[in-house]
Design a protein around this motif. Structure first.
Motif, PDB file in Angstrom:
ATOM      1  N   TYR A 173      30.050 -14.287 -19.915  1.00  0.00           N
ATOM      2  CA  TYR A 173      29.342 -14.919 -21.033  1.00  0.00           C
ATOM      3  C   TYR A 173      27.856 -15.071 -20.694  1.00  0.00           C
ATOM      4  CZ  TYR A 173      27.974 -18.291 -24.550  1.00  0.00           C
ATOM      5  OH  TYR A 173      27.314 -18.924 -25.573  1.00  0.00           O
ATOM      6  N   ALA A 177      25.652 -13.112 -23.352  1.00  0.00           N
ATOM      7  CA  ALA A 177      25.485 -13.902 -24.580  1.00  0.00           C
ATOM      8  C   ALA A 177      24.074 -13.757 -25.171  1.00  0.00           C
ATOM      9  CB  ALA A 177      25.804 -15.360 -24.312  1.00  0.00           C
ATOM     10  N   GLY A 178      23.059 -13.895 -24.334  1.00  0.00           N
ATOM     11  CA  GLY A 178      21.685 -13.819 -24.827  1.00  0.00           C
ATOM     12  C   GLY A 178      21.371 -12.463 -25.442  1.00  0.00           C
ATOM     13  N   LYS A 179      21.846 -11.414 -24.778  1.00  0.00           N
ATOM     14  CA  LYS A 179      21.554 -10.060 -25.275  1.00  0.00           C
ATOM     15  C   LYS A 179      22.280  -9.797 -26.598  1.00  0.00           C
ATOM     16  CE  LYS A 179      20.302  -8.050 -20.925  1.00  0.00           C
ATOM     17  NZ  LYS A 179      20.501  -7.102 -19.876  1.00  0.00           N
ATOM     18  N   PHE A 206      23.184 -12.075 -28.746  1.00  0.00           N
ATOM     19  CA  PHE A 206      22.501 -12.879 -29.767  1.00  0.00           C
ATOM     20  C   PHE A 206      21.228 -12.166 -30.231  1.00  0.00           C
ATOM     21  CE2 PHE A 206      19.315 -16.049 -30.932  1.00  0.00           C
ATOM     22  CZ  PHE A 206      19.969 -16.722 -31.945  1.00  0.00           C
ATOM     23  N   SER A 207      20.483 -11.622 -29.282  1.00  0.00           N
ATOM     24  CA  SER A 207      19.230 -10.941 -29.611  1.00  0.00           C
ATOM     25  C   SER A 207      19.473  -9.761 -30.557  1.00  0.00           C
ATOM     26  CB  SER A 207      18.570 -10.448 -28.319  1.00  0.00           C
ATOM     27  OG  SER A 207      17.571  -9.519 -28.621  1.00  0.00           O
ATOM     28  N   LYS A 208      20.489  -8.964 -30.256  1.00  0.00           N
ATOM     29  CA  LYS A 208      20.763  -7.798 -31.103  1.00  0.00           C
ATOM     30  C   LYS A 208      21.212  -8.254 -32.496  1.00  0.00           C
ATOM     31  CE  LYS A 208      22.033  -5.071 -27.124  1.00  0.00           C
ATOM     32  NZ  LYS A 208      20.637  -4.722 -26.870  1.00  0.00           N
ATOM     33  N   LEU A 213      20.452 -11.035 -33.956  1.00  0.00           N
ATOM     34  CA  LEU A 213      19.297 -11.600 -34.658  1.00  0.00           C
ATOM     35  C   LEU A 213      18.422 -10.482 -35.226  1.00  0.00           C
ATOM     36  CD1 LEU A 213      17.793 -14.167 -35.420  1.00  0.00           C
ATOM     37  CD2 LEU A 213      16.660 -14.116 -33.206  1.00  0.00           C
ATOM     38  N   ALA A 238      21.414 -18.471 -37.831  1.00  0.00           N
ATOM     39  CA  ALA A 238      22.760 -19.041 -37.968  1.00  0.00           C
ATOM     40  C   ALA A 238      23.812 -17.933 -37.986  1.00  0.00           C
ATOM     41  CB  ALA A 238      22.844 -19.880 -39.232  1.00  0.00           C
ATOM     42  N   GLU A 270      24.241 -16.546 -34.567  1.00  0.00           N
ATOM     43  CA  GLU A 270      25.036 -17.448 -33.713  1.00  0.00           C
ATOM     44  C   GLU A 270      26.539 -17.264 -33.995  1.00  0.00           C
ATOM     45  OE1 GLU A 270      23.526 -21.505 -33.512  1.00  0.00           O
ATOM     46  OE2 GLU A 270      25.586 -22.200 -33.267  1.00  0.00           O
ATOM     47  N   ASP A 271      26.883 -17.258 -35.279  1.00  0.00           N
ATOM     48  CA  ASP A 271      28.300 -17.049 -35.642  1.00  0.00           C
ATOM     49  C   ASP A 271      28.787 -15.686 -35.154  1.00  0.00           C
ATOM     50  OD1 ASP A 271      28.290 -19.475 -36.851  1.00  0.00           O
ATOM     51  OD2 ASP A 271      28.192 -18.724 -38.905  1.00  0.00           O
ATOM     52  N   THR A 293      27.650 -13.934 -32.636  1.00  0.00           N
ATOM     53  CA  THR A 293      27.804 -13.940 -31.176  1.00  0.00           C
ATOM     54  C   THR A 293      29.163 -14.527 -30.796  1.00  0.00           C
ATOM     55  OG1 THR A 293      25.427 -14.273 -30.979  1.00  0.00           O
ATOM     56  CG2 THR A 293      26.719 -14.715 -29.013  1.00  0.00           C
ATOM     57  N   GLN A 294      29.522 -15.610 -31.472  1.00  0.00           N
ATOM     58  CA  GLN A 294      30.821 -16.239 -31.185  1.00  0.00           C
ATOM     59  C   GLN A 294      31.971 -15.275 -31.498  1.00  0.00           C
ATOM     60  OE1 GLN A 294      31.962 -19.423 -33.795  1.00  0.00           O
ATOM     61  NE2 GLN A 294      34.054 -19.122 -33.108  1.00  0.00           N
ATOM     62  N   PHE A 346      32.143 -12.288 -29.040  1.00  0.00           N
ATOM     63  CA  PHE A 346      32.698 -12.669 -27.736  1.00  0.00           C
ATOM     64  C   PHE A 346      34.203 -12.904 -27.807  1.00  0.00           C
ATOM     65  CE2 PHE A 346      28.812 -13.141 -25.365  1.00  0.00           C
ATOM     66  CZ  PHE A 346      29.280 -12.830 -24.106  1.00  0.00           C
ATOM     67  N   THR A 347      34.646 -13.513 -28.892  1.00  0.00           N
ATOM     68  CA  THR A 347      36.089 -13.727 -29.045  1.00  0.00           C
ATOM     69  C   THR A 347      36.796 -12.373 -29.053  1.00  0.00           C
ATOM     70  OG1 THR A 347      35.583 -15.671 -30.361  1.00  0.00           O
ATOM     71  CG2 THR A 347      37.839 -14.881 -30.458  1.00  0.00           C
ATOM     72  N   ASN A 389      13.745 -12.767 -28.472  1.00  0.00           N
ATOM     73  CA  ASN A 389      14.953 -13.204 -29.189  1.00  0.00           C
ATOM     74  C   ASN A 389      15.886 -13.982 -28.271  1.00  0.00           C
ATOM     75  OD1 ASN A 389      14.201 -12.078 -31.580  1.00  0.00           O
ATOM     76  ND2 ASN A 389      15.453 -10.233 -31.371  1.00  0.00           N
ATOM     77  N   THR A 390      16.005 -13.531 -27.029  1.00  0.00           N
ATOM     78  CA  THR A 390      16.897 -14.202 -26.079  1.00  0.00           C
ATOM     79  C   THR A 390      16.415 -15.630 -25.805  1.00  0.00           C
ATOM     80  OG1 THR A 390      17.316 -12.052 -25.088  1.00  0.00           O
ATOM     81  CG2 THR A 390      18.054 -13.943 -23.832  1.00  0.00           C
ATOM     82  N   PHE A 410      17.872 -18.236 -27.887  1.00  0.00           N
ATOM     83  CA  PHE A 410      19.264 -18.638 -27.574  1.00  0.00           C
ATOM     84  C   PHE A 410      19.172 -19.733 -26.516  1.00  0.00           C
ATOM     85  CE2 PHE A 410      23.591 -17.738 -25.835  1.00  0.00           C
ATOM     86  CZ  PHE A 410      24.280 -17.891 -27.016  1.00  0.00           C
ATOM     87  N   VAL A 468      28.005 -22.324 -28.713  1.00  0.00           N
ATOM     88  CA  VAL A 468      28.754 -21.073 -28.915  1.00  0.00           C
ATOM     89  C   VAL A 468      29.882 -20.971 -27.885  1.00  0.00           C
ATOM     90  CG1 VAL A 468      28.600 -18.550 -28.843  1.00  0.00           C
ATOM     91  CG2 VAL A 468      26.827 -19.854 -29.976  1.00  0.00           C
ATOM     92  N   ARG A 524      32.753 -23.164 -28.802  1.00  0.00           N
ATOM     93  CA  ARG A 524      33.527 -22.647 -29.938  1.00  0.00           C
ATOM     94  C   ARG A 524      34.409 -21.470 -29.508  1.00  0.00           C
ATOM     95  NH1 ARG A 524      28.662 -22.309 -34.076  1.00  0.00           N
ATOM     96  NH2 ARG A 524      29.794 -20.517 -34.816  1.00  0.00           N
TER      97      ARG A 524
END
Lengths: 183, 98
Positions: free
Chosen positions: A23, A27-29, A31-33, A35, A42, A45-46, A48-49, A52-53, B11-12, B15, B23, B26
């Motif tokens: 994670y 996670a950051g990468k 999220f960046s893509k 975004l 928002a 963020e959803d 990314t979650q 990952f799931t 962007n990172t 986060f 996150v 969740r």
């Protein structure tokens, strides 16, 4: 510890330590893509979650035929492309699908893209169809080989090369229209 | 650093740790729910199937057939323990008619 070793350890023990390691690395990468492609914090963020799931539920299916990062990014790009496709209820996600290709045009050199400022690149990627943005990120942000991009998008290598060329042309056009060179 | 890497880095940075923890929490919750559902299926699905089979008139997998005897079900000479006397007239045989 390599990603592959962490995955093996996770599959054997389901240890939360392994989960946290992967994670933290991605996670950051991701999220960046998200975004860049979804253009909303928002939503990113959803996404990314959910990505990952998906990754953790399908970890056993990772066969090490490609690098783990490529597998992770393929899930990320396909998630974002599918999301935009569902929202637009439109299958056209590449410039090529939207407008007719010009007769003959010289290829935009990579240097021309790299000479943009970050805010210009951000604007251009926001305006491009999601498929074009994704293909430019895969090529220039992730340094993926054409073969991997073709596998992710389920296209031939020559189709991918053509789409990169078209995406660069479209990016240059957008940049010239909105950020005309100062005289 | 190329302009694409610069964009990724910017962007990172958005986060932040608060978003990161939210996150992660969740994801943990979702995975725990899936694990719990998986365990429920592991435990209860075979029982539900057995019950369904029984309700439709079938037999449970371990239940012996009512008309088929296994060697240990035999009644009569030779059914006792090896040391016990067998045959009619034995002290505690199942065929004692006294």
């Amino acid at each position: 510890m390599t990603d592959e070793l962490v995955i093996q350890s996770y599959l054997q023990s389901q240890a939360s330590r392994c989960f946290s390691m992967l994670y933290e690395r991605y996670a950051g990468k991701i999220f960046s893509k998200c975004l860049t492609l979804l253009n909303d914090e928002a939503l990113a963020e959803d996404a990314t979650q959910e990505i990952f799931t998906k990754i953790f539920l399908n970890m056993a299916k990772f066969k090490e035929q490609s690098r783990f990062s490529t597998w992770v990014y393929s899930i990320t790009y396909n998630y974002c492309i599918d999301y935009i496709r569902r929202q637009k209820k439109d299958k056209a996600i590449f410039t090529e699908d939207i407008e007719k290709a010009p007769e003959r045009q010289d290829e935009v050199p990579d240097e021309e893209l790299f000479q943009m400022e970050v805010k210009q690149l951000k604007y251009v990627l926001d305006q491009l169809p999601v498929g074009d943005s994704a293909i430019l990120l895969m090529k220039y942000q992730d340094d993926m080989p054409i073969k991997d991009i073709a596998d992710i998008l389920d296209k031939t290598e020559s189709a991918v090369k053509m789409q990169i060329k078209r995406a660069k042309e479209r990016a240059r056009k957008l940049k010239d229209e909105h950020f005309p060179a100062e005289v | 650093m190329s302009i694409f890497e610069e964009l990724e880095s910017l962007n990172t940075d958005r986060f932040d740790s608060e978003r990161n923890q939210r996150v992660q929490q969740r994801i943990n919750d979702t995975l725990s729910t899936y694990r719990f559902l998986g365990q429920m299926v592991d435990i209860y699905l075979p029982r539900m199937l057995d019950t369904f089979v029984e309700m439709t008139g079938g037999r449970r997998p371990n239940e012996p057939h009512p008309h088929r005897r296994t060697p240990t079900d035999r009644v009569g000479p030779g059914t006792g323990s090896p040391s016990a006397p067998s045959g009619p007239g034995g002290p505690s045989g199942g065929n004692d008619i006294r």
